[in-house]
Design an enzyme around this catalytic site. Structure first.
Site, mmCIF file in Angstrom:
data_model
loop_
_atom_site.group_PDB
_atom_site.id
_atom_site.type_symbol
_atom_site.label_atom_id
_atom_site.label_comp_id
_atom_site.label_asym_id
_atom_site.label_seq_id
_atom_site.Cartn_x
_atom_site.Cartn_y
_atom_site.Cartn_z
ATOM 1 N N ASP A 13 15.262 41.797 41.642
ATOM 2 C CA ASP A 13 16.499 41.457 40.907
ATOM 3 C C ASP A 13 17.150 42.689 40.286
ATOM 4 O O ASP A 13 17.805 42.610 39.260
ATOM 5 C CB ASP A 13 16.227 40.422 39.800
ATOM 6 N N LYS A 16 19.922 45.381 43.969
ATOM 7 C CA LYS A 16 19.871 46.134 45.232
ATOM 8 C C LYS A 16 21.032 45.756 46.146
ATOM 9 O O LYS A 16 21.538 46.589 46.903
ATOM 10 C CB LYS A 16 18.542 45.856 45.953
ATOM 11 N N GLY A 40 17.137 37.071 46.611
ATOM 12 C CA GLY A 40 18.547 36.766 46.417
ATOM 13 C C GLY A 40 19.325 38.021 46.086
ATOM 14 O O GLY A 40 19.026 38.705 45.106
ATOM 15 N N HIS A 41 20.274 38.378 46.936
ATOM 16 C CA HIS A 41 21.116 39.554 46.698
ATOM 17 C C HIS A 41 22.539 39.085 46.449
ATOM 18 O O HIS A 41 23.141 38.439 47.315
ATOM 19 C CB HIS A 41 21.076 40.498 47.900
ATOM 20 N N GLN A 223 12.904 41.796 46.890
ATOM 21 C CA GLN A 223 11.963 41.819 45.766
ATOM 22 C C GLN A 223 11.792 43.260 45.233
ATOM 23 O O GLN A 223 12.692 44.075 45.386
ATOM 24 C CB GLN A 223 10.614 41.193 46.159
#
Length: 406
Positions: A13, A16, A40-41, A223
Protein backbone atom coordinates in the site's frame (compact mmCIF):
# COMPACT_ATOMS: atom_id res chain seq x y z
CA UNK A 1 18.24 -1.09 -22.46
CA UNK A 2 16.90 -0.61 -18.94
CA UNK A 3 14.93 -3.01 -16.76
CA UNK A 4 13.49 -1.19 -13.75
CA UNK A 5 11.93 -2.95 -10.76
CA UNK A 6 9.43 -1.05 -8.60
CA UNK A 7 9.16 -2.78 -5.24
CA UNK A 8 7.20 -2.10 -2.08
CA UNK A 9 9.57 -1.17 0.75
CA UNK A 10 7.14 -1.57 3.65
CA UNK A 11 3.94 -3.57 4.26
CA UNK A 12 2.42 -2.84 0.85
CA UNK A 13 0.00 0.00 0.00
CA UNK A 14 2.94 2.37 -0.56
CA UNK A 15 1.38 3.96 -3.68
CA UNK A 16 3.45 1.84 -6.05
CA UNK A 17 0.66 2.17 -8.61
CA UNK A 18 1.19 5.89 -8.94
CA UNK A 19 4.98 5.52 -9.24
CA UNK A 20 4.67 2.81 -11.90
CA UNK A 21 2.14 4.90 -13.80
CA UNK A 22 4.48 7.91 -13.62
CA UNK A 23 7.48 5.93 -14.88
CA UNK A 24 5.49 4.13 -17.59
CA UNK A 25 5.27 7.23 -19.77
CA UNK A 26 8.38 6.11 -21.67
CA UNK A 27 8.20 2.32 -21.11
CA UNK A 28 7.71 -0.31 -23.79
CA UNK A 29 6.57 -3.01 -21.34
CA UNK A 30 5.02 -2.80 -17.87
CA UNK A 31 5.06 -6.21 -16.23
CA UNK A 32 3.31 -7.30 -13.03
CA UNK A 33 5.53 -10.00 -11.54
CA UNK A 34 3.83 -11.51 -8.49
CA UNK A 35 0.91 -11.71 -6.08
CA UNK A 36 -2.75 -11.91 -6.96
CA UNK A 37 -5.91 -9.86 -6.79
CA UNK A 38 -5.30 -9.40 -3.06
CA UNK A 39 -3.18 -6.46 -4.21
CA UNK A 40 -4.65 -3.08 -5.04
CA UNK A 41 -2.99 -0.30 -7.03
CA UNK A 42 -4.85 2.99 -7.25
CA UNK A 43 -4.01 5.40 -10.06
CA UNK A 44 -5.58 8.78 -10.79
CA UNK A 45 -5.72 9.93 -14.39
CA UNK A 46 -7.07 13.47 -14.47
CA UNK A 47 -10.41 13.16 -12.65
CA UNK A 48 -10.77 9.39 -13.06
CA UNK A 49 -9.77 6.86 -10.40
CA UNK A 50 -8.58 3.40 -11.49
CA UNK A 51 -8.25 0.53 -9.03
CA UNK A 52 -6.14 -2.29 -10.41
CA UNK A 53 -5.93 -5.68 -8.71
CA UNK A 54 -4.36 -7.95 -11.33
CA UNK A 55 -3.89 -5.73 -14.37
CA UNK A 56 -0.57 -3.83 -14.57
CA UNK A 57 -0.84 -0.05 -14.28
CA UNK A 58 0.78 0.19 -17.71
CA UNK A 59 -2.62 -0.49 -19.23
CA UNK A 60 -3.25 3.26 -18.98
CA UNK A 61 -0.41 3.88 -21.46
CA UNK A 62 -1.52 2.73 -24.93
CA UNK A 63 2.05 2.76 -26.27
CA UNK A 64 3.14 0.12 -23.71
CA UNK A 65 2.43 -3.60 -23.60
CA UNK A 66 0.97 -4.56 -20.22
CA UNK A 67 1.99 -8.07 -19.14
CA UNK A 68 0.73 -10.25 -16.30
CA UNK A 69 3.84 -12.29 -15.51
CA UNK A 70 3.97 -15.99 -14.73
CA UNK A 71 4.48 -15.33 -11.01
CA UNK A 72 1.02 -13.80 -10.69
CA UNK A 73 -1.92 -15.86 -9.44
CA UNK A 74 -4.84 -14.99 -11.74
CA UNK A 75 -8.52 -15.16 -10.87
CA UNK A 76 -10.07 -15.26 -14.37
CA UNK A 77 -13.45 -14.05 -13.09
CA UNK A 78 -11.92 -11.07 -11.31
CA UNK A 79 -9.67 -10.29 -14.27
CA UNK A 80 -12.61 -10.21 -16.67
CA UNK A 81 -14.54 -7.91 -14.31
CA UNK A 82 -11.56 -5.61 -13.95
CA UNK A 83 -11.14 -5.32 -17.71
CA UNK A 84 -14.86 -4.65 -18.15
CA UNK A 85 -14.64 -1.81 -15.62
CA UNK A 86 -11.70 -0.10 -17.33
CA UNK A 87 -13.35 -0.61 -20.73
CA UNK A 88 -16.40 1.28 -19.46
CA UNK A 89 -14.00 4.16 -18.68
CA UNK A 90 -12.69 4.15 -22.23
CA UNK A 91 -9.47 2.16 -21.70
CA UNK A 92 -8.52 -0.33 -24.41
CA UNK A 93 -7.07 -3.61 -23.09
CA UNK A 94 -5.92 -5.02 -26.43
CA UNK A 95 -2.31 -4.39 -25.32
CA UNK A 96 -2.66 -6.77 -22.35
CA UNK A 97 -0.83 -10.11 -22.37
CA UNK A 98 -1.09 -12.91 -19.79
CA UNK A 99 1.57 -15.46 -18.90
CA UNK A 100 0.75 -19.03 -19.89
CA UNK A 101 2.31 -20.27 -16.62
CA UNK A 102 0.16 -18.08 -14.34
CA UNK A 103 -1.58 -20.23 -11.75
CA UNK A 104 -5.35 -19.93 -11.61
CA UNK A 105 -7.34 -18.85 -8.58
CA UNK A 106 -10.50 -20.90 -8.92
CA UNK A 107 -13.78 -20.91 -7.06
CA UNK A 108 -12.72 -23.61 -4.61
CA UNK A 109 -9.59 -21.63 -3.64
CA UNK A 110 -11.62 -18.65 -2.44
CA UNK A 111 -14.05 -20.94 -0.63
CA UNK A 112 -11.26 -22.76 1.20
CA UNK A 113 -9.56 -19.46 2.06
CA UNK A 114 -12.76 -18.09 3.63
CA UNK A 115 -13.53 -21.33 5.47
CA UNK A 116 -9.98 -21.71 6.82
CA UNK A 117 -9.78 -18.10 8.00
CA UNK A 118 -13.09 -18.61 9.81
CA UNK A 119 -11.80 -21.85 11.33
CA UNK A 120 -8.86 -19.97 12.86
CA UNK A 121 -11.37 -18.20 15.10
CA UNK A 122 -9.77 -15.58 17.33
CA UNK A 123 -6.32 -16.01 15.73
CA UNK A 124 -6.83 -15.16 12.03
CA UNK A 125 -3.98 -14.35 9.66
CA UNK A 126 -5.98 -11.45 8.27
CA UNK A 127 -6.04 -12.69 4.68
CA UNK A 128 -8.11 -10.90 2.03
CA UNK A 129 -10.04 -14.18 1.49
CA UNK A 130 -9.29 -14.00 -2.23
CA UNK A 131 -7.94 -17.55 -2.44
CA UNK A 132 -4.29 -16.52 -2.73
CA UNK A 133 -2.82 -18.86 -0.09
CA UNK A 134 -4.65 -22.00 -1.31
CA UNK A 135 -3.62 -21.22 -4.90
CA UNK A 136 0.06 -20.93 -4.02
CA UNK A 137 -0.29 -24.07 -1.88
CA UNK A 138 -1.47 -25.96 -4.98
CA UNK A 139 1.40 -24.45 -6.94
CA UNK A 140 3.92 -25.76 -4.41
CA UNK A 141 2.15 -29.15 -4.32
CA UNK A 142 2.35 -29.31 -8.14
CA UNK A 143 -1.40 -29.75 -8.40
CA UNK A 144 -2.42 -26.29 -9.60
CA UNK A 145 -4.05 -25.33 -12.89
CA UNK A 146 -2.47 -22.66 -15.08
CA UNK A 147 -3.53 -20.27 -17.84
CA UNK A 148 -2.23 -22.74 -20.42
CA UNK A 149 -4.82 -25.20 -19.09
CA UNK A 150 -7.67 -22.69 -19.10
CA UNK A 151 -7.23 -21.82 -22.78
CA UNK A 152 -7.25 -25.50 -23.81
CA UNK A 153 -10.85 -26.79 -23.22
CA UNK A 154 -10.13 -30.53 -23.24
CA UNK A 155 -7.08 -30.20 -21.06
CA UNK A 156 -8.90 -27.88 -18.65
CA UNK A 157 -11.81 -30.30 -18.21
CA UNK A 158 -9.52 -33.23 -17.51
CA UNK A 159 -7.32 -31.39 -15.02
CA UNK A 160 -10.26 -29.67 -13.29
CA UNK A 161 -12.12 -32.96 -12.85
CA UNK A 162 -9.09 -34.49 -11.16
CA UNK A 163 -8.57 -31.44 -8.94
CA UNK A 164 -12.22 -31.35 -7.88
CA UNK A 165 -11.98 -34.90 -6.51
CA UNK A 166 -9.44 -33.68 -3.96
CA UNK A 167 -11.02 -30.29 -3.28
CA UNK A 168 -14.51 -31.72 -2.75
CA UNK A 169 -13.11 -34.22 -0.26
CA UNK A 170 -11.52 -31.32 1.66
CA UNK A 171 -14.69 -29.24 1.52
CA UNK A 172 -16.83 -32.12 2.74
CA UNK A 173 -14.70 -33.79 5.38
CA UNK A 174 -12.74 -30.85 6.81
CA UNK A 175 -15.27 -28.04 6.52
CA UNK A 176 -18.62 -29.84 6.20
CA UNK A 177 -19.31 -27.94 2.99
CA UNK A 178 -21.29 -29.14 -0.03
CA UNK A 179 -19.22 -30.33 -3.02
CA UNK A 180 -18.78 -28.29 -6.21
CA UNK A 181 -20.17 -29.76 -9.45
CA UNK A 182 -17.79 -30.04 -12.41
CA UNK A 183 -20.32 -28.75 -14.94
CA UNK A 184 -21.05 -25.64 -12.88
CA UNK A 185 -17.34 -24.83 -12.93
CA UNK A 186 -17.04 -25.43 -16.65
CA UNK A 187 -19.99 -23.15 -17.30
CA UNK A 188 -18.09 -20.33 -15.59
CA UNK A 189 -14.55 -20.91 -16.81
CA UNK A 190 -14.78 -22.23 -20.36
CA UNK A 191 -16.05 -18.87 -21.73
CA UNK A 192 -13.19 -17.16 -19.89
CA UNK A 193 -10.70 -19.52 -21.52
CA UNK A 194 -12.02 -18.49 -24.93
CA UNK A 195 -11.87 -14.81 -23.95
CA UNK A 196 -8.21 -14.89 -22.89
CA UNK A 197 -6.86 -17.43 -25.41
CA UNK A 198 -5.37 -14.91 -27.83
CA UNK A 199 -3.83 -12.82 -25.05
CA UNK A 200 -2.00 -15.72 -23.38
CA UNK A 201 1.72 -15.83 -24.22
CA UNK A 202 5.09 -17.30 -23.31
CA UNK A 203 6.27 -14.44 -21.07
CA UNK A 204 10.02 -15.27 -20.78
CA UNK A 205 10.33 -15.66 -24.56
CA UNK A 206 8.61 -12.31 -25.19
CA UNK A 207 10.51 -10.39 -22.52
CA UNK A 208 13.94 -11.81 -23.28
CA UNK A 209 13.42 -10.82 -26.90
CA UNK A 210 12.47 -7.34 -25.65
CA UNK A 211 15.64 -7.17 -23.55
CA UNK A 212 17.78 -8.15 -26.54
CA UNK A 213 16.01 -5.50 -28.62
CA UNK A 214 16.80 -2.76 -26.11
CA UNK A 215 13.21 -2.20 -25.01
CA UNK A 216 12.42 -0.35 -21.80
CA UNK A 217 10.79 -2.63 -19.21
CA UNK A 218 9.24 -1.79 -15.85
CA UNK A 219 8.62 -4.63 -13.42
CA UNK A 220 5.67 -3.84 -11.15
CA UNK A 221 5.61 -5.45 -7.73
CA UNK A 222 2.61 -6.10 -5.49
CA UNK A 223 2.39 -5.98 -1.68
CA UNK A 224 5.62 -5.09 0.14
CA UNK A 225 8.93 -6.47 1.37
CA UNK A 226 7.71 -7.11 4.92
CA UNK A 227 4.99 -9.38 3.48
CA UNK A 228 7.45 -11.63 1.62
CA UNK A 229 6.84 -15.32 2.31
CA UNK A 230 10.50 -15.84 3.34
CA UNK A 231 11.80 -12.41 4.38
CA UNK A 232 8.68 -10.79 5.82
CA UNK A 233 7.16 -10.94 9.31
CA UNK A 234 6.18 -14.62 9.07
CA UNK A 235 3.50 -15.94 9.47
CA UNK A 236 1.72 -12.63 8.86
CA UNK A 237 2.85 -12.54 5.25
CA UNK A 238 1.56 -13.14 1.75
CA UNK A 239 2.22 -16.31 -0.25
CA UNK A 240 4.58 -14.91 -2.88
CA UNK A 241 7.82 -12.92 -3.24
CA UNK A 242 7.12 -9.16 -3.37
CA UNK A 243 10.86 -8.42 -3.09
CA UNK A 244 12.94 -7.40 -6.11
CA UNK A 245 14.24 -10.94 -6.59
CA UNK A 246 10.62 -11.95 -7.22
CA UNK A 247 10.77 -9.97 -10.45
CA UNK A 248 13.19 -12.56 -11.82
CA UNK A 249 11.13 -15.50 -10.56
CA UNK A 250 7.87 -14.09 -11.92
CA UNK A 251 9.06 -13.12 -15.39
CA UNK A 252 12.00 -15.28 -16.41
CA UNK A 253 14.30 -12.23 -16.65
CA UNK A 254 17.64 -12.97 -14.98
CA UNK A 255 19.10 -10.68 -12.28
CA UNK A 256 21.92 -9.48 -14.55
CA UNK A 257 19.32 -7.54 -16.56
CA UNK A 258 17.98 -5.57 -13.59
CA UNK A 259 19.54 -2.11 -13.79
CA UNK A 260 17.38 0.03 -11.52
CA UNK A 261 15.56 -1.04 -8.35
CA UNK A 262 13.23 1.59 -6.92
CA UNK A 263 11.89 1.01 -3.43
CA UNK A 264 8.59 2.77 -2.77
CA UNK A 265 7.89 3.86 0.80
CA UNK A 266 5.35 6.13 2.40
CA UNK A 267 6.61 9.03 4.49
CA UNK A 268 5.01 7.16 7.39
CA UNK A 269 4.12 3.48 7.88
CA UNK A 270 0.87 1.56 7.40
CA UNK A 271 -0.24 -2.01 7.28
CA UNK A 272 -3.47 -3.95 6.84
CA UNK A 273 -4.35 -7.11 8.71
CA UNK A 274 -2.88 -8.88 11.71
CA UNK A 275 0.70 -9.02 12.90
CA UNK A 276 3.38 -6.92 14.61
CA UNK A 277 3.69 -3.20 13.94
CA UNK A 278 6.32 -1.56 16.17
CA UNK A 279 5.57 2.10 15.34
CA UNK A 280 1.78 1.87 15.24
CA UNK A 281 -0.10 4.90 16.56
CA UNK A 282 -3.32 4.06 18.36
CA UNK A 283 -4.14 7.67 19.14
CA UNK A 284 -5.44 10.85 17.54
CA UNK A 285 -2.26 11.29 15.50
CA UNK A 286 -2.71 7.84 13.96
CA UNK A 287 -6.33 8.70 13.19
CA UNK A 288 -5.28 12.00 11.67
CA UNK A 289 -2.79 10.30 9.35
CA UNK A 290 -5.46 7.77 8.37
CA UNK A 291 -8.00 10.48 7.62
CA UNK A 292 -5.61 12.81 5.78
CA UNK A 293 -4.15 9.95 3.77
CA UNK A 294 -7.48 8.18 3.18
CA UNK A 295 -5.82 5.03 4.43
CA UNK A 296 -8.32 2.35 3.56
CA UNK A 297 -7.48 -0.84 1.65
CA UNK A 298 -7.97 -0.68 -2.14
CA UNK A 299 -8.98 -4.34 -2.24
CA UNK A 300 -10.89 -4.80 1.03
CA UNK A 301 -11.76 -1.29 2.17
CA UNK A 302 -10.37 -2.12 5.61
CA UNK A 303 -8.93 0.83 7.59
CA UNK A 304 -5.16 0.67 7.56
CA UNK A 305 -3.16 0.72 10.76
CA UNK A 306 -0.99 3.87 10.75
CA UNK A 307 2.25 4.78 12.50
CA UNK A 308 5.51 6.69 12.37
CA UNK A 309 8.15 5.97 9.76
CA UNK A 310 10.25 2.93 10.73
CA UNK A 311 13.78 3.63 9.47
CA UNK A 312 15.45 0.34 10.59
CA UNK A 313 12.72 -1.53 8.71
CA UNK A 314 13.31 0.65 5.67
CA UNK A 315 17.07 0.03 5.83
CA UNK A 316 16.45 -3.73 6.02
CA UNK A 317 14.19 -3.45 2.99
CA UNK A 318 16.82 -1.46 1.10
CA UNK A 319 19.41 -4.16 1.75
CA UNK A 320 17.15 -7.13 0.91
CA UNK A 321 16.17 -5.52 -2.38
CA UNK A 322 19.57 -3.94 -3.21
CA UNK A 323 17.71 -0.71 -3.92
CA UNK A 324 19.38 1.83 -6.15
CA UNK A 325 16.96 4.57 -5.09
CA UNK A 326 13.85 5.36 -3.07
CA UNK A 327 10.53 6.90 -4.04
CA UNK A 328 8.91 8.54 -1.00
CA UNK A 329 5.14 8.91 -1.31
CA UNK A 330 2.41 10.67 0.68
CA UNK A 331 4.79 13.34 2.00
CA UNK A 332 1.89 15.78 1.67
CA UNK A 333 -0.15 13.77 4.20
CA UNK A 334 2.21 14.81 7.02
CA UNK A 335 1.59 18.53 6.48
CA UNK A 336 0.29 20.14 9.66
CA UNK A 337 1.58 17.43 12.02
CA UNK A 338 4.20 18.96 14.32
CA UNK A 339 6.34 17.55 15.75
CA UNK A 340 6.99 14.45 13.68
CA UNK A 341 8.73 11.32 14.89
CA UNK A 342 10.73 8.59 13.16
CA UNK A 343 11.94 5.31 14.61
CA UNK A 344 15.73 4.94 14.48
CA UNK A 345 16.14 1.78 16.55
CA UNK A 346 14.17 -1.19 17.84
CA UNK A 347 15.24 -1.32 21.46
CA UNK A 348 14.50 -3.92 24.12
CA UNK A 349 11.80 -1.63 25.49
CA UNK A 350 10.29 -0.79 22.13
CA UNK A 351 11.07 1.63 19.32
CA UNK A 352 13.50 4.50 19.85
CA UNK A 353 12.42 7.73 18.16
CA UNK A 354 13.93 10.99 17.04
CA UNK A 355 11.72 14.04 17.02
CA UNK A 356 11.65 16.22 13.92
CA UNK A 357 10.16 19.58 13.10
CA UNK A 358 6.98 19.44 11.02
CA UNK A 359 5.65 21.83 8.38
CA UNK A 360 2.31 23.45 7.67
CA UNK A 361 2.65 24.13 3.95
CA UNK A 362 0.47 22.47 1.30
CA UNK A 363 2.99 20.51 -0.78
CA UNK A 364 0.79 19.50 -3.71
CA UNK A 365 1.81 22.39 -5.96
CA UNK A 366 5.57 21.97 -5.38
CA UNK A 367 7.64 20.44 -8.21
CA UNK A 368 11.23 20.59 -6.95
CA UNK A 369 12.91 19.29 -3.82
CA UNK A 370 14.56 22.67 -3.22
CA UNK A 371 11.14 24.34 -3.08
CA UNK A 372 9.93 22.08 -0.27
CA UNK A 373 9.84 23.54 3.25
CA UNK A 374 13.16 23.19 5.06
CA UNK A 375 11.63 20.72 7.53
CA UNK A 376 10.37 18.50 4.69
CA UNK A 377 13.79 18.58 3.04
CA UNK A 378 15.38 17.60 6.34
CA UNK A 379 12.90 14.73 6.70
CA UNK A 380 13.97 13.34 3.30
CA UNK A 381 17.64 13.78 4.19
CA UNK A 382 17.16 11.76 7.38
CA UNK A 383 15.69 8.92 5.29
CA UNK A 384 18.70 9.00 2.96
CA UNK A 385 21.20 9.11 5.83
CA UNK A 386 19.59 6.24 7.74
CA UNK A 387 19.03 3.92 4.76
CA UNK A 388 22.07 4.79 2.65
CA UNK A 389 19.80 5.09 -0.41
CA UNK A 390 19.13 8.33 -2.33
CA UNK A 391 15.57 9.61 -2.67
CA UNK A 392 15.03 10.19 -6.40
CA UNK A 393 11.23 10.58 -6.49
CA UNK A 394 8.89 12.33 -4.06
CA UNK A 395 5.12 12.14 -4.42
CA UNK A 396 3.22 15.13 -3.04
CA UNK A 397 -0.29 14.15 -4.20
CA UNK A 398 -2.24 11.39 -5.94
CA UNK A 399 -2.17 12.89 -9.45
CA UNK A 400 0.47 11.78 -11.94
CA UNK A 401 1.74 15.37 -12.18
CA UNK A 402 2.10 15.82 -8.42
CA UNK A 403 5.57 14.31 -8.43
CA UNK A 404 9.07 15.63 -7.74
CA UNK A 405 12.06 14.06 -9.51
CA UNK A 406 15.47 14.83 -8.06
Amino acid sequence: MAVTVVVGAQWGDEAKGKIVDFLASDADYVVRYGGGNNAGHTVWLKDQEFKFHTVPCGLLHPHATAVIGDGVAVDPINLAQELDIVAAKGIDSSNLRIGSRCHLILRYHTMIDELEESRRGSSPLGTTKRGIGPTYADKAARSGLRMEDLVDPLRFRARLEKSLEQKNAILKHLYGHAPIALESMLDIYEPLGRRFRDQTIDVPARLLDAVRSGKRIIMEGAQGTLLDIDYGAYPFVTSSHPIAAGACLGTGIGPRHLKRIIGVAKAYTTRVGEGPFATELKDSTGERIRDQGQEYGTTTGRPRRCGWLDLPMLKYSAEINTMTELAITRLDVLSGIDPLKACIEHGSNGPVYIELEGWKDDLRGIRSREALPDAAQRYLSIIEERTGVPVSIVSVGPERSETIVS
